[in-house]
Design an enzyme around this catalytic site. Structure first.
Site, PDB file in Angstrom:
ATOM      1  N   CYS A   9     -22.104  27.465  13.158  1.00 31.72           N
ATOM      2  CA  CYS A   9     -21.862  27.141  14.560  1.00 31.72           C
ATOM      3  C   CYS A   9     -23.156  26.777  15.280  1.00 31.72           C
ATOM      4  CB  CYS A   9     -21.266  28.328  15.302  1.00 31.72           C
ATOM      5  SG  CYS A   9     -19.682  28.860  14.680  1.00 31.72           S
ATOM      6  N   GLY A  36     -21.239  22.159  13.766  1.00 32.27           N
ATOM      7  CA  GLY A  36     -19.829  22.533  13.700  1.00 32.27           C
ATOM      8  C   GLY A  36     -18.968  21.482  14.360  1.00 32.27           C
ATOM      9  N   ASN A 110     -23.207  32.402  16.501  1.00 29.92           N
ATOM     10  CA  ASN A 110     -23.543  31.634  15.296  1.00 29.92           C
ATOM     11  C   ASN A 110     -23.969  32.620  14.213  1.00 29.92           C
ATOM     12  OD1 ASN A 110     -26.377  29.535  14.388  1.00 29.92           O
ATOM     13  ND2 ASN A 110     -24.447  29.766  13.362  1.00 29.92           N
ATOM     14  N   GLY A 111     -23.347  32.516  13.031  1.00 28.94           N
ATOM     15  CA  GLY A 111     -23.702  33.401  11.913  1.00 28.94           C
ATOM     16  C   GLY A 111     -22.484  34.169  11.425  1.00 28.94           C
ATOM     17  N   TYR A 256     -31.372  21.343   5.055  1.00 33.58           N
ATOM     18  CA  TYR A 256     -30.207  20.521   5.337  1.00 33.58           C
ATOM     19  C   TYR A 256     -29.684  20.605   6.772  1.00 33.58           C
ATOM     20  CZ  TYR A 256     -25.430  18.801   5.092  1.00 33.58           C
ATOM     21  OH  TYR A 256     -24.276  18.128   5.345  1.00 33.58           O
TER      22      TYR A 256
END
Ligand code: SF4
Length: 469
Positions: A9, A36, A110-111, A256
């Protein structure tokens, strides 16, 4: 048809009374869209009331000017979602909103947490009934708030939040919207990034620095691993509710996920990827006519390889930038077509050439295999595949969609078997030491490399592993 790993996210927060906060949050989310693409949402507060608008889809397809106009306020948070936990349907879109006694809050995360089973058991709610890690954090916070003799004071939420944070284990970069304040927090290892930026008359929190740039904010600093910041009319207040531990920022942010125009750990991501390519050229040189990237994240690495080796950099593919979701192709021919929609070779640059083909990572290898076939069909004389990271062998429990080890090609096959499977003339991966050196020159600490080494920065409970089986 996309077998690259997916990020969990992106999060964004803005404290800027007097500014069009929902429009600015939209811009911030737009800059974080790569983190996301399944869902997005914005929550705003005007100090009295809170509004949340969220839906499945891309930021640009969910929000338009009319919709943003309905979100008036002084502060806001936003979220872009890819569902690595919980399903991808509407009920799991974020921000998560809660109304508890005299408090309202909205939360974006996020995570991935690794102790969700334990936490939901402690709460007496099955995890399925909560839906996502973010819902779980919101429920924990709501319980902490409902324990208080509530007077609606901002400090009550801050105190409840700092009691909640030490209960969490795993990866979390959180932004919380209160009625007239923001909170930002990072897990003690700092698996996922979070930055603080400053406007002339406000403050910004964002997963990556380009999201600060697009709203005109100056990057102030990274939120430190384990740090909680409260942003209100009095400015930014920092605290650390958890003991210090060794830091472990996800190295795949550099390989990435993160945008190349951003900085992490004080390093520009584009430059790091170039250094990876340079190191790979020193480590695994080959006689060739051209260095070709598989667009887009491999482009700087291919530039680095070309510069170091003296072999010319050549574009071998055109990437379609407008592609949305592709489909599950039922047969080989359609699978090839689906890859080609996204990536089409430039025959004139490939035919008869000995190519060094640079890829950032190999996760499942299915799409890459199709890409290699396309290159052969376009007449490549030799293909020497060079990968900017070591073999991805171990599952990630901290926010990537790579929890199923059986899907990771490097966990099932040797390098030689992968070379054969892909149909390359040679295959080489960047060594772990060279990758770490390229990311953090001269430092060699502060990174998670668990998916490459099997050495996890925190223990992963059996319950987390069982939950994805
Ligand atoms: S296991 Fe790999 S992908 Fe997951 S956080 Fe660590 S480095 Fe990143």
């Amino acid at each position: 048809m996309d077998d690259s790993p997916k990020e969990a996210c992106g999060v964004f927060g803005l404290y800027a009374p007097g500014n069009p906060v929902s429009h600015l949050t939209y811009l911030g989310l737009f800059a974080l869209q790569h983190r996301g693409q399944e869902a997005a949402g914005i929550a705003v507060s005007d100090g009295q009331k809170m509004w949340v608008d969220k839906d499945t889809g891309l930021v640009s397809t969910i929000f338009d000017d009319r919709r943003l106009q309905t979100l008036q306020g002084d502060l806001a948070i936003g979220h872009t979602r890819y569902s690595t936990t919980g399903s991808g349907d509407w009920s799991n879109c974020q921000p998560v909103y809660r109304d508890v006694r005299r408090h309202q809050f909205a939360l974006a995360h996020n995570g991935n947490l690794v102790n969700t089973a334990q936490l939901s058991a402690d709460l007496g709610i099955p995890y399925d009934g909560i839906g996502s890690d973010s819902g779980l954090v919101a429920e924990l916070l709501a319980r902490e708030l409902s324990d208080d003799a509530c007077n609606g004071d901002q400090q009550e939420v801050v105190d409840a939040f700092t009691r909640t944070i030490p209960q969490l284990s795993g990866a979390f970069s959180l932004v919380l919207l209160g009625s007239d304040f923001l909170i930002g927090a990072r897990d003690p290892q700092g698996f996922r990034p979070l930055f603080l930026g400053q406007l002339d008359d406000g403050w910004v929190l964002a997963s990556e620095t380009p999201a600060l740039d697009v709203v005109g904010a100056e990057t102030v600093r990274e939120i430190a691993p384990g740090e909680v910041v409260v942003i209100n009319a009095g400015g930014v207040h920092s605290m650390t509710p958890t003991p210090a531990v060794e830091h472990a920022l996800c190295s795949f942010e550099f390989v990435y996920f993160a945008r190349p125009d951003g900085n992490l750990l004080g390093q520009n991501v584009h430059r790091v990827r170039q250094r990876m390519g340079e190191a790979l050229a020193r480590q695994d040189p080959v006689q060739a006519d051209a260095v070709v990237p598989i667009p887009e994240s491999s482009v700087p690495g291919a530039q680095g390889y070309a510069r170091e080796s003296g072999i010319p950099f050549v574009d071998g593919f055109v990437k379609n930038r407008y592609i949305g979701r592709t489909f599950i192709a039922p047969n080989q021919e359609l699978r090839s077509n689906a890859v080609r929609i996204k990536l089409n070779p430039i025959r004139e640059n490939i035919e008869g050439q000995r190519l060094v083909v640079v890829e950032d990572s190999i996760i499942r290898a299915t799409t890459l295999r199709e890409t290699m076939r396309m290159m052969r069909k376009a007449g490549a004389a030799e293909i020497h595949l060079r990968v900017l990271s070591p073999p991805y062998k171990w599952p990630c429990w901290f926010g990537m969609d790579t929890t199923d080890r059986s899907k990771l090609v490097a966990s099932r096959m040797s390098v030689e078997e992968i070379r054969e499977y892909l149909g390359a003339d040679s295959l080489a991966y960047l060594d772990i030491d060279d990758m770490v050196e390229a990311i953090t020159p001269g430092k060699r600490t502060g990174l998670c490399t668990a998916c490459l080494t099997g050495d996890y920065p925190i223990p992963v409970p059996d319950s987390a592993i069982a939950a994805v089986k």
